[in-house]
Each structure stands twice: as structure tokens, then as C-alpha cells.
Scaffold this motif. Structure first.
Motif, PDB file in Angstrom:
ATOM      1  N   LEU A 179      42.239  36.836  53.137  1.00 11.95           N
ATOM      2  CA  LEU A 179      43.305  37.847  53.212  1.00 11.95           C
ATOM      3  C   LEU A 179      44.509  37.242  53.929  1.00 11.95           C
ATOM      4  CD1 LEU A 179      41.135  39.835  52.278  1.00 11.95           C
ATOM      5  CD2 LEU A 179      41.877  41.386  54.062  1.00 11.95           C
TER       6      LEU A 179
ATOM      7  N   VAL B 186      39.645  44.226  48.490  1.00 11.41           N
ATOM      8  CA  VAL B 186      39.377  43.498  49.742  1.00 11.41           C
ATOM      9  C   VAL B 186      38.112  42.659  49.591  1.00 11.41           C
ATOM     10  CG1 VAL B 186      38.934  43.720  52.217  1.00 11.41           C
ATOM     11  CG2 VAL B 186      40.470  45.336  51.071  1.00 11.41           C
TER      12      VAL B 186
ATOM     13  N   GLY C 111      46.136  39.974  49.354  1.00 12.34           N
ATOM     14  CA  GLY C 111      45.257  38.877  48.980  1.00 12.34           C
ATOM     15  C   GLY C 111      45.207  38.699  47.470  1.00 12.34           C
TER      16      GLY C 111
END
Ligand SMILES: Cc1cc2nc3c(=O)[nH]c(=O)nc-3n(C[C@H](O)[C@H](O)[C@H](O)COP(=O)(O)OP(=O)(O)OC[C@H]3O[C@@H](n4cnc5c(N)ncnc54)[C@H](O)[C@@H]3O)c2cc1C
Length: 256
Positions: free
Chosen positions: A128, A122, A47
Motif C-alpha cells: 500500500l 486492500v 495501491g
């Protein structure tokens, strides 16, 4: 040569260079019996993280052999952090199985035991990439026929664990151009191109597979690796064949 595309358009030329990647159509036109890609037991996920204040020099890629997962990140000059990770996955997953994975919670879970910024990557990523399978080609037996040839991933995709796929595609293009410049004709150019490239690329693919197999290192190796990196310069650690590769554009290409 005339290439006809799915949208009905055509392109004409003296020869066709199939630089059409892992799922190459040119590869199977050249050799209908060409092998299918081999599944490498790793997934790719990643990501773009925003708003992290990292103490990392922009453009420097950090690769981390974590306790249970390999991951990598690089800071963009605008402050974003681009990252990817390679969860191990012994069996190739179908599209439906990949789509069913809740990637955010899966990555947070996989990063649970990691130190540093893994979990922040994250949390700071709005979206993502849904994970996808990884493949390579240990050997594609036929690279050319008549006036058609394949280069790059179409001829020798390697696990991303080698870090060499794009480099090899560029090396192929330069080498093929040299061969077309110096050969007596197209068949001779393709034969010279293959004789210059095949041994190296198959060695890189094999190395990439070994790297991928080692992407989840045990605790002993995690402590040993930094010492190995400190002790050996690349040329002394046996990787010069890989990273020291140079192509002399002006040198005439030898006969195959
Ligand atoms: C997660 C990950 C990390 C990686 N890290 C690195 C790295 O650190 N270093 C490195 O050197 N490499 C790395 N690679 C590998 C690198 O991305 C590839 O090896 C490289 O992109 C191959 O280039 P290519 O031009 O041969 O094929 P591709 O980049 O796949 O390009 C093929 C092109 O052909 C087009 N195409 C396909 N079929 C058709 C068709 N029928 N008609 C028209 N067009 C078509 C596709 O749309 C695509 O644009 C990584 C790959 C992955 C997945």
C-alpha cells in the motif's frame, strides 16, 4: 535566464517557466513572500490490486462516496486494479506520524462499513502507498516577475477532489504558448496569460475544496446524489464552466 540545479548543471533560455509543482522553488524565487500551501483535511492512500476478477470495464474510473470514506478504482487492461482513497484527517500529520500508521489495518478498518469491493482492494494489494497529506493554494498572488513565470500546481494546486489539477496544468501550458506567440514581448505575454487563467483556476481550486469537504457524505446525501446525477446533464447542472472548457489554439489572444 540561467537556471542552476542542485546537481550543479545549468540550463539557459529566453525565459523560465516554473512547472515545478506544489513545493515550487520558482514560486519563491519570483516572490519570496509567496504563501505556503494550505492543508486540506484529507489523506491520500492507495495501491495496485492484483488477481481480482472485477466486472468493470478497463479504463473506466469508479468513484464511490462511501458511508465513511471516498474511494476510487480503475481496472487496468492487464487485470490489475489501481485504487486510491481519501481518509479524512482534520489535523495535518508530520512525516513521522504518517509513517507510524499501519496502513493496511487502517484501510481495512475504514473500509469495514463499505459494500462491494473496497476491502478486497486492500487484501489484493501486495503493497500500500503510505498515506500522505493533501494541500491546495486558494491564491498565489504573484505568478510572474521579469522573465520568470509559474504554471500548473506551482501556481494553483487544487485538492485532488476536483479531478482537475493535471487538466489545468495542460491548459496553462497551451495558454502560455498562445500568449508567447501573440504578445509583443515576454512581460506582455505573462500579463495576458494571467488575465486569461487566474479567474478560472481559482474557481476550480475553490470547487475542489468544496468537493473535498463533501467527500464523506452522510446517509441522506448518499441516496440523493444518484438521483441528482440522473436528473441533470452536466451542462444543466451548472458544471459546464468546468467540463465544457475549450481553448481555441488559432484564435488570437486578446490584450490583457
Ligand atoms: C491523489 C491525487 C489524485 C489526483 N487526481 C487527479 C485527477 O483525477 N485529474 C487531474 O487532472 N489531476 C489530478 N491530480 C492532480 C495532478 O496530479 C496535478 O495537478 C498535476 O500533476 C500537476 O502537474 P504539474 O506539472 O504542475 O506538477 P507536478 O506533476 O508536481 O510536476 C512537477 C515536476 O517538477 C519537478 N521538480 C520539482 N521541483 C524541482 C526542482 N527544484 N528542480 C527540478 N525539478 C523539480 C518534480 O519532480 C515533478 O516532476 C491528482 C493528484 C493527487 C495527489
Amino acid at each position: 535566464m540561467t537556471a542552476t540545479f542542485a546537481d550543479g548543471t545549468t540550463a539557459h533560455g529566453d525565459l523560465l517557466v516554473g512547472a515545478d509543482g506544489l513545493r515550487s522553488a520558482a514560486r519563491t524565487i519570483i516572490d519570496p513572500k509567496a504563501p505556503a500551501p494550505r492543508y486540506v483535511p484529507l489523506l491520500n492512500a492507495g495501491g495496485y490490486a492484483k488477481g481480482l476478477r472485477l466486472d468493470a470495464e478497463p479504463g473506466h474510473m469508479h468513484m464511490v462516496f462511501g458511508r465513511s470514506i471516498f474511494y476510487s478504482y480503475v481496472a487496468h487492461p492487464n487485470g490489475d486494479v489501481w485504487w486510491f482513497a481519501n481518509p479524512r484527517q482534520p489535523r495535518e500529520l508530520s512525516k513521522a506520524e504518517l509513517a507510524a500508521i499501519p496502513w493496511r489495518s487502517r484501510m481495512l478498518e475504514l473500509f469495514e462499513k463499505e459494500n462491494g469491493i473496497a476491502r478486497d482492494l486492500v487484501s489484493a494489494s501486495e503493497e500500500l502507498f503510505a498515506g500522505w497529506n493533501t494541500y491546495d493554494f486558494p491564491k498565489v498572488p504573484t505568478w510572474h516577475r521579469d522573465r520568470m513565470v509559474i504554471i500548473g500546481d506551482a501556481a494553483h494546486a487544487t485538492s485532488p477532489a476536483s479531478g482537475q489539477g493535471a487538466s489545468m496544468a495542460i491548459e496553462d501550458a497551451v495558454t502560455l504558448a498562445r500568449c508567447l506567440r501573440d504578445a509583443t514581448g515576454v512581460p506582455d505575454a505573462f500579463a495576458r496569460y494571467e488575465s486569461l487563467r487566474r479567474k478560472r483556476v481559482e474557481r476550480v481550486v475553490a470547487q475542489g475544496k468544496r468537493n473535498g469537504d463533501g467527500k464523506s457524505l452522510g446517509p441522506v446525501m448518499r441516496h440523493v446524489l444518484p438521483m441528482v446525477f440522473k436528473l441533470f446533464k452536466p451542462s444543466e447542472s451548472g458544471t459546464d464552466w468546468l467540463y465544457g472548457h475549450r481553448i481555441d489554439w488559432d484564435a488570437p489572444v486578446p490584450q490583457s
